[in-house]
Design a protein around this motif. Structure first.
Motif, PDB file in Angstrom:
ATOM      1  N   ASN A   7       0.801  -1.220   0.000  1.00 33.25           N
ATOM      2  CA  ASN A   7       0.000   0.000   0.000  1.00 33.25           C
ATOM      3  C   ASN A   7       0.837   1.275   0.000  1.00 33.25           C
ATOM      4  OD1 ASN A   7      -2.558  -1.388   0.134  1.00 33.25           O
ATOM      5  ND2 ASN A   7      -2.133  -1.755   2.296  1.00 33.25           N
ATOM      6  N   ARG A  23      -1.465   4.526   0.675  1.00 33.10           N
ATOM      7  CA  ARG A  23      -2.844   4.657   0.208  1.00 33.10           C
ATOM      8  C   ARG A  23      -3.621   3.383   0.545  1.00 33.10           C
ATOM      9  NH1 ARG A  23      -2.837   7.067  -5.831  1.00 33.10           N
ATOM     10  NH2 ARG A  23      -4.916   7.712  -5.154  1.00 33.10           N
ATOM     11  N   ARG A  24      -4.743   3.576   1.218  1.00 33.55           N
ATOM     12  CA  ARG A  24      -5.593   2.423   1.547  1.00 33.55           C
ATOM     13  C   ARG A  24      -7.003   2.917   1.848  1.00 33.55           C
ATOM     14  NH1 ARG A  24      -3.784  -1.275   6.484  1.00 33.55           N
ATOM     15  NH2 ARG A  24      -4.422   0.608   7.622  1.00 33.55           N
ATOM     16  N   VAL A  48      -0.066   1.875   8.831  1.00 31.23           N
ATOM     17  CA  VAL A  48      -0.642   0.530   8.783  1.00 31.23           C
ATOM     18  C   VAL A  48      -1.527   0.280   9.992  1.00 31.23           C
ATOM     19  CG1 VAL A  48      -0.092  -1.935   8.884  1.00 31.23           C
ATOM     20  CG2 VAL A  48       1.214  -0.425   7.365  1.00 31.23           C
TER      21      VAL A  48
END
Length: 364
Positions: A7, A23-24, A48
């Protein structure tokens, strides 16, 4: 996208420099430096785990004292001077008194355990049962309950005018509920309570303090052993600030002689802690119920009982005032007038009986 950093991937900014971002789920977080840099790795791990980036200050939300939640009770009160013509007709003293009552209520907690203040409660969430509970907790202060209900009704009226609510939860609500009384305890009821609760029990101690000191529940609940000075007891009234020095009657001395006076207060719960003012009202209701006494006989009723006994014993109005701590002579005169009414009525009826007997004798 980096294999070691799912990500996360590089991109070119408008200056042509390579930068990294995470990016998530539609959310983008800028990452400092490049993979391998301590700052990059720390920021990536925080992204995260959904934490703020390390070293980045977290925004603090500071609520201003004057802030009001939209459509809340506090917001309604802020609009009272603007929206209600009734407010404009009040005198300066009345406006000041009602403002103090309202601000005190709005700044109080909904419950002792909760952090929510009444001022932050939406008017639409205010229910009739809430108002009844508030008023019931003030059963020993009916005048204060009436004044509080007046200011709450003003908030509700604003909310109705602004169409925040459709119904008035205070409609025909009495400031002194029928199930709450301030009755003096007659001799038969006192005997019934004393028979159920022997000297040495907490209910009997609360009863004796309430009856033979004649003060309010707050003064009874907070009274400490240090207040006992020989055959006297010193009370500083919470409501008026008056300092009273009262005799410890033989009736009270008998109860205090077996009481645990180790502190912190004379009257304590089963855990050795002071009673809260509100809980003492509820406990007295439980104790009278256990004694088979009907509802309506309260701690404040014991205060009224002593006032009535003082008047019946011939105490002057000033003596009643200085015993009960009244600051207004009108309150003390109520006891004197009641006792005088009973004496005069009794004498009057005795005269009628004498008249009837005399006529019968003449007719015979």
């Amino acid at each position: 996208m980096s294999e070691r950093h799912p990500n996360a991937g590089p991109y070119k900014d408008r200056h042509g420099r390579t930068r990294w971002r995470f990016r998530r789920a539609g959310k983008t977080i800028q990452l400092p430096g490049e993979p391998g840099d301590p700052a990059f790795e720390a920021a990536y791990l925080a992204a995260v785990e959904g934490r703020p980036p390390p070293g980045k200050p977290t925004a603090r939300v500071t609520r201003l004292p004057s802030a009001a939640v939209p459509r809340s009770l506090r917001a309604a009160w802020r609009m009272v001077p603007i929206r209600l013509p009734e407010w404009q007709r009040l005198g300066p003293a009345s406006k000041l008194r009602q403002s103090r009552i309202a601000e005190g209520f709005l700044a109080s907690k909904v419950t002792e355990e909760a952090e929510l203040l009444w001022g932050d409660v939406l008017v639409s969430d205010l229910r009739r049962r809430h108002l009844r509970t508030i008023i019931a907790a003030m059963s020993d202060r009916p005048h204060a309950a009436r004044h509080l209900l007046v200011v709450i009704k003003r908030m509700i009226l604003v909310a109705l005018d602004e169409e925040w609510i459709d119904n008035d939860p205070s409609y025909k609500l009495r400031h002194r509920p029928e199930y709450v009384g301030r009755k003096a305890w007659p001799e038969s009821v006192r005997q019934q309570f004393e028979k159920r609760w022997a000297i040495g029990t907490t209910p009997r101690l609360a009863y004796a303090l309430g009856l033979w000191l004649g003060n309010r529940r707050g003064d009874i609940a907070t009274l400490t052993p240090k207040a006992i000075e020989g055959d006297k007891i010193r009370i500083v009234q919470r409501k008026t600030g008056r300092e009273l020095v009262l005799d410890i009657t033989p009736m009270l001395a008998e109860v205090l002689a077996v009481a645990d006076l180790s502190g912190p207060t004379i009257l304590k719960t089963a855990y050795g802690e002071p009673f809260s003012i509100n809980s003492l009202t509820g406990r007295m209701a439980d104790w009278t119920k256990a004694a088979g006494i009907p509802p309506g006989y309260t701690l404040h009723g014991l205060r009224k009982t002593l006032g009535k006994m003082l008047a019946e014993g011939g105490a002057t109005t000033r003596q009643i005032m200085d015993t009960l701590g009244h600051t207004a002579i009108a309150h003390a005169e109520l006891y004197s007038r009641e006792a005088e009414q009973e004496r005069l009525a009794s004498d009057g009826m005795a005269a009628v009986v004498k008249l009837v007997a005399s006529r019968k004798k003449q007719a015979g």
